[in-house]
Motif scaffolding. Structure first.
Motif, PDB file in Angstrom:
ATOM      1  N   PRO A 281       2.267   2.566 -19.863  1.00 30.74           N
ATOM      2  CA  PRO A 281       3.457   1.758 -20.154  1.00 30.74           C
ATOM      3  C   PRO A 281       3.125   0.536 -21.006  1.00 30.74           C
ATOM      4  N   PHE A 282       4.163  -0.077 -21.524  1.00 28.75           N
ATOM      5  CA  PHE A 282       4.028  -1.376 -22.170  1.00 28.75           C
ATOM      6  C   PHE A 282       3.350  -2.336 -21.190  1.00 28.75           C
ATOM      7  N   GLY A 283       2.569  -3.282 -21.696  1.00 28.74           N
ATOM      8  CA  GLY A 283       1.704  -4.095 -20.848  1.00 28.74           C
ATOM      9  C   GLY A 283       2.402  -5.062 -19.915  1.00 28.74           C
ATOM     10  N   ILE A 284       3.669  -5.389 -20.173  1.00 26.62           N
ATOM     11  CA  ILE A 284       4.401  -6.321 -19.311  1.00 26.62           C
ATOM     12  C   ILE A 284       5.529  -5.577 -18.614  1.00 26.62           C
ATOM     13  N   ARG A 296       2.620 -13.831 -15.020  1.00 28.64           N
ATOM     14  CA  ARG A 296       2.741 -15.148 -15.661  1.00 28.64           C
ATOM     15  C   ARG A 296       2.615 -14.984 -17.179  1.00 28.64           C
ATOM     16  N   THR A 297       3.645 -14.354 -17.734  1.00 27.46           N
ATOM     17  CA  THR A 297       3.715 -14.057 -19.163  1.00 27.46           C
ATOM     18  C   THR A 297       5.113 -14.402 -19.649  1.00 27.46           C
ATOM     19  N   SER A 298       5.323 -14.306 -20.970  1.00 28.08           N
ATOM     20  CA  SER A 298       6.642 -14.643 -21.520  1.00 28.08           C
ATOM     21  C   SER A 298       7.020 -13.697 -22.653  1.00 28.08           C
ATOM     22  N   GLY A 299       6.542 -12.459 -22.590  1.00 29.66           N
ATOM     23  CA  GLY A 299       6.822 -11.507 -23.661  1.00 29.66           C
ATOM     24  C   GLY A 299       7.937 -10.539 -23.314  1.00 29.66           C
ATOM     25  N   LEU A 300       8.083  -9.516 -24.147  1.00 31.85           N
ATOM     26  CA  LEU A 300       9.084  -8.482 -23.927  1.00 31.85           C
ATOM     27  C   LEU A 300       8.889  -7.854 -22.553  1.00 31.85           C
ATOM     28  N   LEU A 322      -2.081   4.647 -13.907  1.00 30.44           N
ATOM     29  CA  LEU A 322      -1.294   3.919 -14.892  1.00 30.44           C
ATOM     30  C   LEU A 322      -2.276   3.272 -15.863  1.00 30.44           C
ATOM     31  N   ALA A 323      -1.942   3.326 -17.146  1.00 30.07           N
ATOM     32  CA  ALA A 323      -2.799   2.746 -18.187  1.00 30.07           C
ATOM     33  C   ALA A 323      -1.987   1.757 -19.014  1.00 30.07           C
ATOM     34  N   PRO A 324      -1.638   0.605 -18.457  1.00 29.20           N
ATOM     35  CA  PRO A 324      -0.817  -0.356 -19.211  1.00 29.20           C
ATOM     36  C   PRO A 324      -1.515  -0.791 -20.491  1.00 29.20           C
ATOM     37  N   GLN A 325      -0.739  -0.908 -21.542  1.00 32.47           N
ATOM     38  CA  GLN A 325      -1.274  -1.291 -22.847  1.00 32.47           C
ATOM     39  C   GLN A 325      -1.381  -2.818 -22.903  1.00 32.47           C
ATOM     40  N   TYR A 337      -4.689 -11.575 -21.617  1.00 33.01           N
ATOM     41  CA  TYR A 337      -5.303 -10.357 -21.091  1.00 33.01           C
ATOM     42  C   TYR A 337      -5.715 -10.535 -19.636  1.00 33.01           C
ATOM     43  N   GLU A 338      -6.397 -11.643 -19.345  1.00 37.80           N
ATOM     44  CA  GLU A 338      -6.948 -11.835 -18.002  1.00 37.80           C
ATOM     45  C   GLU A 338      -5.850 -12.000 -16.953  1.00 37.80           C
ATOM     46  N   VAL A 339      -4.704 -12.532 -17.350  1.00 36.64           N
ATOM     47  CA  VAL A 339      -3.582 -12.656 -16.418  1.00 36.64           C
ATOM     48  C   VAL A 339      -3.015 -11.273 -16.082  1.00 36.64           C
ATOM     49  N   LEU A 340      -2.899 -10.425 -17.096  1.00 37.53           N
ATOM     50  CA  LEU A 340      -2.302  -9.104 -16.876  1.00 37.53           C
ATOM     51  C   LEU A 340      -3.223  -8.152 -16.126  1.00 37.53           C
ATOM     52  N   THR A 341      -4.520  -8.221 -16.364  1.00 41.86           N
ATOM     53  CA  THR A 341      -5.406  -7.361 -15.572  1.00 41.86           C
ATOM     54  C   THR A 341      -5.344  -7.752 -14.096  1.00 41.86           C
ATOM     55  N   ALA A 342      -5.273  -9.031 -13.826  1.00 49.08           N
ATOM     56  CA  ALA A 342      -5.159  -9.480 -12.435  1.00 49.08           C
ATOM     57  C   ALA A 342      -3.831  -9.032 -11.831  1.00 49.08           C
ATOM     58  N   TRP A 343      -2.749  -9.139 -12.612  1.00 44.34           N
ATOM     59  CA  TRP A 343      -1.432  -8.767 -12.080  1.00 44.34           C
ATOM     60  C   TRP A 343      -1.359  -7.261 -11.810  1.00 44.34           C
ATOM     61  N   TRP A 344      -1.787  -6.448 -12.749  1.00 40.82           N
ATOM     62  CA  TRP A 344      -1.729  -5.001 -12.544  1.00 40.82           C
ATOM     63  C   TRP A 344      -2.659  -4.571 -11.412  1.00 40.82           C
ATOM     64  N   SER A 345      -3.783  -5.233 -11.275  1.00 37.01           N
ATOM     65  CA  SER A 345      -4.684  -4.918 -10.165  1.00 37.01           C
ATOM     66  C   SER A 345      -4.002  -5.166  -8.829  1.00 37.01           C
ATOM     67  N   ASP A 346      -3.262  -6.259  -8.751  1.00 34.89           N
ATOM     68  CA  ASP A 346      -2.525  -6.558  -7.521  1.00 34.89           C
ATOM     69  C   ASP A 346      -1.439  -5.510  -7.261  1.00 34.89           C
ATOM     70  N   VAL A 347      -0.805  -5.010  -8.319  1.00 29.91           N
ATOM     71  CA  VAL A 347       0.257  -4.015  -8.161  1.00 29.91           C
ATOM     72  C   VAL A 347      -0.289  -2.717  -7.568  1.00 29.91           C
TER      73      VAL A 347
END
Length: 664
Positions: A281-284, A296-300, A322-325, A337-347
């Motif tokens: 999926p899209f990364g956010i 903790r992002t502000s994108g699409l 899941l392989a988020p982009q 990047y580091e915020v999203l890897t932490a968030w997806w790991s928690d998910v």
């Protein structure tokens, strides 16, 4: 994969602490429990190196739409297309990857003879044009020959990168069912809200799953179209017809996508439980400013913009991975990047769903990218960040051409830092591990050590340790530091074995990568013991005339192939040359595949010290093993020691495959 996303538009433990913790754990275990078996011990008491993980998915996307990666252009000959694809697989192997994700349904068309959809235009240049072979069958076979997993990548809804239905082949389902489609943003899409469309897409995908030996089904990030300013998706009439139980069209659209995901998951695993199902999926998902569950992002936000509720797919267990982009650099203000890897790991934590990171290889060193992407270390630093999160089990790179381009040396740096050793794929499911294999031979050859073993499994992993330990320490197998390689064959030549004495172990892997315990060790010395050398027909020590063909037909072959020729009233031998270290007595053995159509009296010529001696062998039987020609006195030196002659009274093909010399 989106390559225009700019519009957005384990706490880390040091090696020292790992060692201390491992020692404490080992001491406690020794007090309260007996020594566990090797298969269980490695995760309990062994200090591991995070740079050589035992298991890690390493893949690249091979994109076919618009000929991004493969084929490089339309209209190539069959041989040219196949040569290009083999080169992509060889690149993956060279980079120590273990999987490829290949786009086989890019625009509601097919890279196989589908009864549902036309041949892809990206093969021949003409939609519906037969390429003259079955690309999907070819690709799966070639990937498996290199022990690469093959994940078939499908784009579910996109029909065309234009909005003119008349340009579709006349038999296209989107022309036969105009009510199934809509135009938006200059492209054509299947309408996700129509139940018959969902059934059709699933049927088209399941045709490939049921007929081909794929390892995975992969969907990308294209669900409902990405928003186009000033345009509305033209599905209000469909919502009026089918959306009665939903108070708003957005929830209905998300449910349409959810139904496709959930039903595909069910159908894939009902048909073939070992096939993995994943989505990139899209990364956010959503931003925390919109939803407290978001990042903790502000994108699409893909939940709102393309109606992809990727978080729910994980929480409901509708996907295996899941392989988020996460196509942004470390510290990027909008989406770090580091915020999203932490968030997806928690998910994914605790769900059983594996997390793989989609990496933007296309950005590294590319002109017009931010300064961070001009740093050769950026991609490598992403994988270092991943080590903080045990939920991250691998990475996949977009796309193959960018892996090959290796701009600013970013890929080389990543491989040298993180892929110094091979890795097993992460295990899936709870299937029982296969039985323990048994090494039957470990022989010094001209280019290393050649191993052979017996077993019944999908694949095998070969491990090597220095010296001759009295027993197999479970920690030998806790990470990949001792892993030589993996294969689906029952032989492997360790070309890196150039120094000290070694001991080899082999483990067996099933289709979902559960691993057996290790075989008994087999020691190999560097000299002073019995000399033995194997010369295979694929090595430099083999020579043969143009009349000798090459085949892989028989499963009893030695190595990767063997040579064959018709009998003739002339010698025309195929020769095996070897470096004989000293004059003396040697046992000479030969290996060949047997077949009722092979020769009943194949002449093997041994260049003995007293003159050539000929031994005839019936190659119709006794194949797939070493067969002794006898003991011969050989001179020292490098020369043609054993030849296979074509001059025979027997009928059937003469075979030349491998020779083994052993000093007695």
């Amino acid at each position: 994969m989106r390559i225009h996303v700019d519009a957005l538009k384990l706490p880390f433990v040091t090696a020292f602490l790992r060692t201390v913790l491992a020692a404490i754990t080992a001491a406690l275990v020794s007090i309260v429990a007996p020594t566990p078996a090797p298969a269980q011990a490695s995760s309990v008491a062994c200090a591991t190196d995070p740079a050589t993980p035992k298991r890690q998915l390493r893949a690249m996307w091979i994109s076919s739409v618009a000929n991004i990666d493969w084929p490089s252009r339309t209209g190539l000959s069959v041989s040219a297309q196949q040569a290009e694809f083999r080169a992509w697989l060889d690149l993956a192997v060279a980079k120590r990857m273990n999987a490829v994700i290949v786009q086989v349904r890019p625009t509601a068309d097919a890279f196989w003879p589908s009864p549902y959809e036309p041949w892809s235009q990206w093969l021949t240049g003409t939609q519906g044009g037969n390429p003259g072979y079955d690309p999907l069958a070819f690709m799966v076979s070639e990937a498996h020959a290199r022990n690469l997993e093959f994940h078939a990548w499908f784009n579910p809804y996109r029909i065309a990168n234009h909005d003119d239905p008349s340009r579709l082949v006349s038999t296209h389902p989107a022309r036969q069912h105009p009510d199934w489609r809509f135009a938006y943003g200059g492209k054509l899409y299947y309408n996700p809200g129509i139940p018959q469309v969902r059934d059709f897409i699933e049927d088209a995908i399941m045709d490939a799953v049921s007929r081909y030996d794929v390892d995975g089904v992969h969907l990308d990030d294209y669900f409902y179209p990405y928003p186009v300013s000033g345009q509305a998706i033209p599905d209000s009439a469909t919502y009026a017809q089918y959306g009665g139980s939903f108070s708003n069209i957005a929830d209905w659209r998300r449910d349409n996508v959810n139904l496709l995901v959930r039903e595909l998951d069910q159908r894939i695993h009902a048909a073939k439980p070992h096939v993995t199902f994943g989505i990139s999926p899209f990364g956010i998902w959503r931003n925390a400013g919109t939803d407290p569950l978001g990042s903790r992002t502000s994108g699409l936000q893909s939940y709102d913009a393309i109606y992809a509720d990727s978080r729910q797919w994980v929480k409901q267990g509708w996907v295996d991975y899941l392989a988020p982009q996460i196509y942004w650099h470390i510290g990027f203000a909008t989406a770090p990047y580091e915020v999203l890897t932490a968030w997806w790991s928690d998910v994914v934590r605790g769900t059983g769903v594996q997390l793989v990171v989609g990496q933007a290889a296309y950005r590294a060193g590319a002109s017009g990218q931010e300064a961070a992407w001009q740093d050769p270390a950026e991609l490598s630093d992403h994988l270092t960040d991943n080590r903080r999160h045990p939920e991250v089990v691998g990475d996949v790179y977009f796309s193959a051409k960018d892996v090959k381009a290796d701009r600013i040396g970013a890929i080389t740096r990543l491989v040298n830092t993180h892929y110094g050793k091979p890795a097993l794929l992460p295990a899936r499911g709870t299937a029982a591990a296969p039985g323990v294999p048994s090494i039957t031979s470990a022989t010094r050859v001209s280019n290393g050590v050649q191993l052979a073993w017996t077993g019944s499994a999908t694949a095998y992993a070969v491990h090597r340790v220095d010296g001759s330990p009295s027993a197999a320490d479970p920690c030998f197998f806790a990470d990949a530091r001792n892993l030589v390689g993996t294969t689906r064959q029952k032989t492997l030549t360790d070309t890196t074995a150039t120094g000290s004495a070694y001991t080899y172990y082999v483990t067996a892997l099933n289709r979902t990568h559960q691993e057996s315990g290790p075989s008994a060790g087999r020691a190999v010395g560097t000299g002073g013991g019995t000399f033995s050398v194997v010369v295979d027909n694929a090595e430099a020590g083999f020579s043969a005339g143009s009349a000798w063909g090459t085949s892989t037909y028989s499963t009893q072959l030695h190595g990767t192939d063997y040579r064959f020729a018709e009998p003739v009233a002339a010698s025309d031998p195929a020769w095996f040359s070897a470096a004989v270290p000293s004059a003396g007595s040697y046992r000479v053995e030969v290996w060949y595949p047997a077949n009722s159509g092979y020769n009943s009296a194949t002449p093997y010529v041994v260049a003995a010290s007293g003159g050539n001696q000929t031994v005839t062998v019936d190659q119709r039987t006794g194949g797939g093993a070493w067969r002794s020609l006898g003991t011969f006195s050989l001179n020292a030196g490098t020369y043609n020691v054993v030849g296979v002659s074509r001059w025979t009274s027997g009928t059937g093909l003469v075979i030349a495959d491998a020779v083994r010399l052993t000093r007695l």
